[in-house]
Design an enzyme around this catalytic site. Structure first.
Site, PDB file in Angstrom:
ATOM      1  N   GLU A 420       0.606  -1.766   0.127  1.00 14.01           N
ATOM      2  CA  GLU A 420      -0.103  -0.046  -0.345  1.00 14.01           C
ATOM      3  C   GLU A 420       0.951   1.344   0.116  1.00 14.01           C
ATOM      4  O   GLU A 420       0.437   2.139  -0.887  1.00 14.01           O
ATOM      5  CB  GLU A 420      -1.116   0.198   1.375  1.00 14.01           C
ATOM      6  CG  GLU A 420      -2.714  -1.131   1.009  1.00 14.01           C
ATOM      7  CD  GLU A 420      -1.713  -2.361   1.174  1.00 14.01           C
ATOM      8  OE1 GLU A 420      -0.387  -2.428   1.374  1.00 14.01           O
ATOM      9  OE2 GLU A 420      -2.310  -3.563   1.324  1.00 14.01           O
ATOM     10  N   HIS A 487     -11.931  -5.951   8.351  1.00 15.37           N
ATOM     11  CA  HIS A 487     -12.562  -6.245   7.456  1.00 15.37           C
ATOM     12  C   HIS A 487     -13.842  -4.969   7.249  1.00 15.37           C
ATOM     13  O   HIS A 487     -14.608  -5.171   6.213  1.00 15.37           O
ATOM     14  CB  HIS A 487     -12.496  -7.032   6.350  1.00 15.37           C
ATOM     15  CG  HIS A 487     -11.552  -8.067   6.118  1.00 15.37           C
ATOM     16  ND1 HIS A 487     -10.966  -8.611   7.046  1.00 15.37           N
ATOM     17  CD2 HIS A 487     -11.011  -8.021   4.462  1.00 15.37           C
ATOM     18  CE1 HIS A 487     -10.104  -9.400   6.430  1.00 15.37           C
ATOM     19  NE2 HIS A 487      -9.800  -8.589   4.942  1.00 15.37           N
TER      20      HIS A 487
END
Ligand SMILES: Cc1ncc(C[n+]2csc(CCOP(=O)(O)OP(=O)(O)O)c2C)c(N)n1
Length: 680
Positions: A420, A487
């Site tokens: 990322e 999540h």
């Protein structure tokens, strides 16, 4: 790093005589500037100095070897890059004195700045992030088919950072023409290289990345110059990254205040004997290219330049405070010729059309609206590149980019390695070189791994040196989907305290498309929050084509008179349901943007209903609701008939099991909170 070191020899190099003489002058200039700065430091004229004495051959050799239109990403000891690229000395001095005549208007210190004019991008304090930015510039060159390289410096300490691995790996996978130059100077602050890495040479790591790499003598300016020249030539025609380790030594302290007590004396002595300037001068004298008189004349000329620069800097005005100017420079001005914003039609829950009542053709699910917005954005901005894990052939884990490869090709729809931070940094690099990027976090939760690039690089660039950060980061967020702590989070509050970011959080398909198109057109970094649980559970009318929903403007989803529910994202839908269930005539204000925030709309709704309930999905403590409640309390107090009420998720991680997650979410407590507030 031992005390027995080979002498510097120049005999085997073929650089022409004129260039050699020029290299000598280029080496002498930063040395003389530094010597002057050390005096200025003692006099309190400048506040900090990181010495590059003894390492100049690397900066100078690299800068002289590249073309002036090729970007260089510098660190704190690379003065020689600035001087070799002829950055005006008075501007450098003004920068170090915090004057507006420098490069940051007094907003950042020492070498923490960049200059597009000189194609130099200076470091942020965190060292490693530079490497990904350089890779991003190289990506831009490759996509534009420009035969150019970019170059990033790092220290031996910087090679231990995750960013080093992410940037080198991605550059290798994508074959980007970026030269990673490690200035291995023996020490990282007080840490010797024996405590920094366990391999023999840092360049050995190149093998692991599938990358060419080599070790050279960083004190030999001809070796640096010829090596980099040769490599750059090859990389321009055959784009690929190279890892170049330059062996050198830091003969002074990390910064002047810290001294060198911890450095063995014999090391300093051995490396001082290998000084890149005096040894090169001896070589030039032996070859008859330099005389004592010429040396003196050059020294005199450069000292005069320094004096003139200092005089010019001294004559420059000091930095004056101006709060409005400071606040006004947080964002880059938008230059977009935005299509007129379309009014957002009300969203409808439930995508299934009622029997005998087909959905209108313009009805789109939330997920389709986001995908449509992205597609329109790709058509509108030929420079826009999408990056993310599994977004290409696979179409992304939520299928938002399904089919994009066919329309836009693999250059613009890029699968990334699992990294990322590098990808956000590469997005920023694209922006520095004139491009535009959208970076998808596979799940918003994983933005933690790119946090530094967002909050320290993207957010601060325009304020620091007027460099825009044309990067949109999409974050699929939110719970209610049984996905547990990693999540399900909605992490907008991690970013709302960071000036320089724009933050949008649409609640319906029309806004989702319009805000995404506005984000992609905006030259500033925009964090775009999209709620996963709304992707396929919500549909609504979505205008066709390219339109912008204005960033920074809230919308009244439902007018009402009894109380105001100030919310965003999923909160809007909880509020709509609660109004339906209770019949309470609440006004629902959908903020849509959290930064900038629509204070006028908040004030207007509180004025109208005299009661404020602030609702969001993230945990209560430290949530964005705290900021909203504080503002309403401070500025709307006279309009309030009841205390400001906050309603948010429990202060726990997001749990997995449905019963636990239902308790975690504020939805179940909403009706009670509304009734209490009305009854107050
Ligand atoms: C992320 C981060 N951690 C710690 C520091 C503090 N720090 C500044 S420079 C430095 C040493 C850097 O060593 P190296 O990369 O070898 O470069 P050198 O200073 O030797 O040129 C440290 C620890 C920092 N700036 N950023």
């Amino acid at each position: 790093m031992t005390a027995t070191l080979p002498p510097l020899t120049y005999g085997s190099f073929t650089t022409d005589e004129a260039t050699q003489v020029k290299l000598y002058e280029d080496l002498l200039r930063p040395r003389l500037i530094e010597e002057k700065m050390l005096k200025q430091l003692r006099q309190g004229i400048i506040s900090k100095w990181f010495s590059g004495i003894g390492q100049e051959a690397i900066s100078v050799g690299c800068a002289a070897a590249l073309n002036d239109d090729e970007y260089m990403f510098t660190m704190h000891r690379n003065l020689g890059v600035f001087t070799t690229r002829n950055v005006p000395l008075e501007r450098l001095f003004a920068q170090w004195q915090g004057k507006p005549g420098g490069f940051t208007q007094g907003r950042d210190r020492s070498f923490h700045f960049g200059s597009q004019e000189h194609k130099i991008v200076g470091m942020i304090s965190h060292l490693g992030p530079q490497m990904s930015l350089a890779a991003g510039v190289a990506l831009r060159h490759k996509l534009m088919k420009e035969p150019k390289v970019s170059l990033a410096f790092t220290g031996d300490g910087g090679t231990s950072q995750g960013e080093f691995h992410e940037a080198l790996n991605t550059a290798a996978v994508w074959k980007l023409p970026v030269l990673f130059v490690v200035e291995n100077n023996g020490w990282g602050l007080s840490t010797p290289v024996s405590e920094q890495y366990a391999c023999e040479n840092l360049a050995d790591r190149g093998v692991g990345y599938g990358m060419r790499s080599l070790v050279i003598d960083g004190n030999n300016v001809l070796e640096v110059y010829e090596t980099v020249r040769q490599l750059a030539e090859e990389m321009r025609t055959n784009p690929e990254p190279v890892l170049l380790e330059c062996r050198t030594f830091r003969v002074r302290g990390h910064e002047e205040a810290s001294g060198v007590k911890y450095v063995p004396k014999d090391q300093i002595e051995a490396w001082t004997a290998r000084d890149p300037l005096s040894n090169f001068a001896t070589h030039l004298k032996e070859k008859g290219l330099l005389t004592g008189a010429k040396e003196k004349a050059l020294t005199k000329k450069i000292k005069a330049e320094i004096d003139a620069g200092l005089k010019a800097a001294a004559a420059m005005p000091d930095t004056e405070g101006d709060v409005a100017r400071e606040l006004g420079d947080i964002y880059a001005p938008s230059t977009s010729t935005a299509p007129a914003a379309a009014p957002a039609p009300p969203a409808t829950r439930n995508p299934q059309p009622a029997p005998g009542n087909p959905q209108p053709a313009t009805d789109r699910r939330m997920i389709d609206a986001i995908s449509d917005g992205l597609r329109e954005g790709m058509r509108a901005h030929p420079d826009l590149v999408l990056m993310g894990q599994d977004i290409a052939d696979y179409g992304g884990v939520f299928k938002i980019t399904d089919g994009f490869m066919d329309e836009f090709g693999a250059d613009r729809v890029r699968n990334t390695p699992l990294c990322e931070s590098a990808i956000i940094g590469i997005g920023q690099g694209l922006s520095i070189a004139g491009g535009k990027a959208m970076v998808e976090m596979q799940f918003g939760d994983f933005v933690t791994c790119g946090f530094n690039q967002i909050v320290n690089n993207l957010a601060k660039l325009h304020y620091r040196w007027q460099q825009s950060a044309d990067v949109t980061v999409r974050l699929p967020v939110g719970g209610g989907v049984g996905a547990g702590p990693y999540h399900s989070q909605t992490m907008e509050a991690w970013f709302t305290s960071v000036p320089g970011l724009k933050i949008v959080y649409p609640s319906n398909p029309a806004d989702a498309k319009g805000l995404l198109l506005a984000a992609l057109a905006d030259p500033n970094p925009v964090l775009y929050f999209e709620h996963k649980a709304l992707y396929r559970s919500l549909s609504g009318e979505v205008p066709a084509g390219n339109y912008h929903t204005e960033i920074g403007k809230a919308a009244v989803t439902r007018p009402g008179s009894t109380l105001s529910i100030i919310t965003y994202g999923m909160g809007v839908h909880w509020a709509l349901k609660a109004v339906e269930a209770t019949g309470i005539d609440a006004e629902i204000l959908d903020l849509r943007s959290l930064a900038p925030l629509d204070y006028d709309a908040i004030s207007a709704t509180v004025k109208k209903t005299n009661r404020a309930l602030i609702l969001h999905e993230a945990s209560l403590t430290g949530g964005f609701g705290g900021e909203l409640a504080a503002w309403v309390g401070e500025y709307c107090f006279e309009d309030l008939d009841a205390p400001v009420r906050r309603l948010a998720a429990l202060d726990t991680p997001v749990p997995f099991a449905a019963a636990l997650e239902a308790d975690y979410m504020p939805e179940g407590r909403l009706v009670g909170a509304m009734e209490e507030l009305v009854a107050y």
